[in-house]
Design a protein around this motif. Sequence first.
Motif, PDB file in Angstrom:
ATOM      1  N   LEU A 148       0.964  -1.197   0.038  1.00 39.37           N
ATOM      2  CA  LEU A 148      -0.072  -0.011   0.161  1.00 39.37           C
ATOM      3  C   LEU A 148       0.954   1.230   0.073  1.00 39.37           C
ATOM      4  O   LEU A 148       0.627   2.214  -0.626  1.00 39.37           O
ATOM      5  N   ASP A 149       1.756   1.453   0.770  1.00 37.76           N
ATOM      6  CA  ASP A 149       2.738   2.485   0.872  1.00 37.76           C
ATOM      7  C   ASP A 149       3.508   2.619  -0.333  1.00 37.76           C
ATOM      8  O   ASP A 149       3.745   3.723  -0.733  1.00 37.76           O
ATOM      9  N   GLN A 150       4.051   1.678  -0.773  1.00 38.87           N
ATOM     10  CA  GLN A 150       4.760   1.701  -2.102  1.00 38.87           C
ATOM     11  C   GLN A 150       3.875   2.179  -3.089  1.00 38.87           C
ATOM     12  O   GLN A 150       4.337   3.047  -3.947  1.00 38.87           O
ATOM     13  N   PHE A 151       2.849   1.817  -3.347  1.00 38.88           N
ATOM     14  CA  PHE A 151       1.974   2.080  -4.395  1.00 38.88           C
ATOM     15  C   PHE A 151       1.390   3.593  -4.269  1.00 38.88           C
ATOM     16  O   PHE A 151       1.342   4.346  -5.253  1.00 38.88           O
ATOM     17  N   VAL A 152       1.205   3.954  -3.181  1.00 41.28           N
ATOM     18  CA  VAL A 152       0.806   5.412  -2.952  1.00 41.28           C
ATOM     19  C   VAL A 152       2.180   6.318  -3.353  1.00 41.28           C
ATOM     20  O   VAL A 152       1.851   7.224  -4.000  1.00 41.28           O
ATOM     21  N   ARG A 153       3.467   5.808  -3.006  1.00 41.59           N
ATOM     22  CA  ARG A 153       4.602   6.728  -3.400  1.00 41.59           C
ATOM     23  C   ARG A 153       4.666   6.853  -4.784  1.00 41.59           C
ATOM     24  O   ARG A 153       4.819   7.705  -5.507  1.00 41.59           O
ATOM     25  N   GLN A 154       4.821   5.580  -5.524  1.00 37.83           N
ATOM     26  CA  GLN A 154       4.787   5.567  -7.012  1.00 37.83           C
ATOM     27  C   GLN A 154       3.570   6.205  -7.639  1.00 37.83           C
ATOM     28  O   GLN A 154       3.979   7.092  -8.795  1.00 37.83           O
ATOM     29  N   LEU A 155       2.350   5.956  -7.220  1.00 32.58           N
ATOM     30  CA  LEU A 155       1.477   6.206  -8.292  1.00 32.58           C
ATOM     31  C   LEU A 155       1.044   7.810  -7.996  1.00 32.58           C
ATOM     32  O   LEU A 155       0.754   8.470  -9.004  1.00 32.58           O
ATOM     33  N   ALA A 156       1.237   8.259  -6.721  1.00 35.65           N
ATOM     34  CA  ALA A 156       1.294   9.593  -6.624  1.00 35.65           C
ATOM     35  C   ALA A 156       2.237  10.546  -7.389  1.00 35.65           C
ATOM     36  O   ALA A 156       2.254  11.585  -8.090  1.00 35.65           O
ATOM     37  N   ALA A 157       3.381   9.984  -7.391  1.00 35.94           N
ATOM     38  CA  ALA A 157       4.624  10.598  -8.029  1.00 35.94           C
ATOM     39  C   ALA A 157       4.266  10.407  -9.670  1.00 35.94           C
ATOM     40  O   ALA A 157       4.725  11.455 -10.371  1.00 35.94           O
ATOM     41  N   ARG A 158       3.807   9.384 -10.126  1.00 37.41           N
ATOM     42  CA  ARG A 158       3.578   9.214 -11.471  1.00 37.41           C
ATOM     43  C   ARG A 158       2.418  10.340 -12.131  1.00 37.41           C
ATOM     44  O   ARG A 158       2.470  10.904 -13.023  1.00 37.41           O
ATOM     45  N   ALA A 189      -6.958   0.327  -6.868  1.00 36.06           N
ATOM     46  CA  ALA A 189      -7.666   1.028  -5.803  1.00 36.06           C
ATOM     47  C   ALA A 189      -6.793   2.259  -5.349  1.00 36.06           C
ATOM     48  O   ALA A 189      -7.505   3.512  -5.023  1.00 36.06           O
ATOM     49  N   VAL A 190      -5.389   1.966  -4.941  1.00 36.20           N
ATOM     50  CA  VAL A 190      -4.458   3.138  -4.634  1.00 36.20           C
ATOM     51  C   VAL A 190      -4.580   4.375  -5.826  1.00 36.20           C
ATOM     52  O   VAL A 190      -4.566   5.367  -5.534  1.00 36.20           O
ATOM     53  N   GLU A 191      -4.461   3.678  -7.062  1.00 35.30           N
ATOM     54  CA  GLU A 191      -4.270   4.787  -8.081  1.00 35.30           C
ATOM     55  C   GLU A 191      -5.597   5.868  -8.202  1.00 35.30           C
ATOM     56  O   GLU A 191      -5.568   6.897  -8.497  1.00 35.30           O
ATOM     57  N   VAL A 192      -6.884   5.245  -8.049  1.00 34.75           N
ATOM     58  CA  VAL A 192      -7.857   5.736  -7.986  1.00 34.75           C
ATOM     59  C   VAL A 192      -8.161   6.929  -6.734  1.00 34.75           C
ATOM     60  O   VAL A 192      -8.340   8.028  -7.027  1.00 34.75           O
ATOM     61  N   LEU A 193      -7.626   6.464  -5.856  1.00 32.15           N
ATOM     62  CA  LEU A 193      -7.436   7.201  -4.553  1.00 32.15           C
ATOM     63  C   LEU A 193      -6.291   8.644  -4.776  1.00 32.15           C
ATOM     64  O   LEU A 193      -6.580   9.651  -4.351  1.00 32.15           O
ATOM     65  N   CYS A 194      -5.204   8.087  -5.456  1.00 25.42           N
ATOM     66  CA  CYS A 194      -4.376   8.988  -5.729  1.00 25.42           C
ATOM     67  C   CYS A 194      -4.917  10.361  -6.551  1.00 25.42           C
ATOM     68  O   CYS A 194      -4.616  11.634  -6.404  1.00 25.42           O
ATOM     69  N   LEU A 195      -5.818   9.902  -7.352  1.00 23.08           N
ATOM     70  CA  LEU A 195      -6.446  10.939  -8.252  1.00 23.08           C
ATOM     71  C   LEU A 195      -7.531  11.565  -7.823  1.00 23.08           C
ATOM     72  O   LEU A 195      -7.606  12.953  -8.120  1.00 23.08           O
ATOM     73  N   LEU A 196      -8.501  10.858  -7.051  1.00 27.00           N
ATOM     74  CA  LEU A 196      -9.423  11.181  -6.363  1.00 27.00           C
ATOM     75  C   LEU A 196      -9.441  12.062  -4.985  1.00 27.00           C
ATOM     76  O   LEU A 196     -10.209  12.952  -4.802  1.00 27.00           O
ATOM     77  N   ARG A 197      -8.301  11.599  -4.327  1.00 28.46           N
ATOM     78  CA  ARG A 197      -8.235  12.202  -3.200  1.00 28.46           C
ATOM     79  C   ARG A 197      -6.775  12.761  -2.835  1.00 28.46           C
ATOM     80  O   ARG A 197      -6.090  12.540  -1.645  1.00 28.46           O
ATOM     81  N   ALA A 198      -6.160  13.400  -4.001  1.00 27.65           N
ATOM     82  CA  ALA A 198      -4.783  13.751  -3.854  1.00 27.65           C
ATOM     83  C   ALA A 198      -4.705  14.906  -2.814  1.00 27.65           C
ATOM     84  O   ALA A 198      -5.396  15.973  -2.675  1.00 27.65           O
ATOM     85  N   GLY A 199      -3.875  14.385  -1.808  1.00 28.16           N
ATOM     86  CA  GLY A 199      -3.654  15.441  -0.418  1.00 28.16           C
ATOM     87  C   GLY A 199      -4.667  15.324   0.283  1.00 28.16           C
ATOM     88  O   GLY A 199      -4.644  16.453   1.424  1.00 28.16           O
TER      89      GLY A 199
END
Length: 207
Positions: A148-158, A189-199
């Motif tokens: 979970l933590d790895q995907f959050v870092r990678q996908l938010a950066a992407r 799921a993490v990618e969707v959250l990075c897009l919809l709940r950024a920050g």
Amino acid sequence: EVLARRTHELSGRRRGPFVPINCAAIPEPLFESELFGHERGAFTGATERTRGKIEAAEGGTLFLDEVGEMPLTMQAKLLRFLENRRYMRVGGSVKLLADVRMVFATLRPLDLEVAAGRFRADLYYRIQGITIAVPPLRDRRPDIAPLLDQFVRQLAARHGTAPPRFGRQVRHVLLHYAWPGNVRELRNAVEVLCLLRAGKPVRLHEP
């Protein structure tokens, strides 16, 4: 793919490329060209010579994900390649020699696919080497938090977004969910959250 990539990185081929290919995502008519490449004029639309995944992985590792989805016609051609490591581009006449490590993954139990006539027995026995059985994510819950933590870092950066914020209750739900789609479902799921709940904080129930 994570295990395949890590195997590559820890091997003597780590300086070579790591090339993944999802067998389930390639239309059957394009499979041979995708794997072996093609020459200019080999078929309609082939305006130039194109390298296949095997050639792209020269000196490194070629990872065939979902190999159980490979069409039977391509299974025979893959078997022939595995026997002598030689291949020809589609429309070509020159045999090329490949120096690649092959790693395979499948969700389908290939022994049952062989019994059902959907997978060649000779290819099945040919690709059986060192086998790593990866349990479903629900059976290895300690892996969920670092993934979970790895995907959050990678996908938010992407996507160039601020990472979403996970409170204790939300993390508890994520860590105890069964994840029937395994790592792919978690990543999506993490990618969707990075897009919809950024920050922003992720909530269990939106108002």
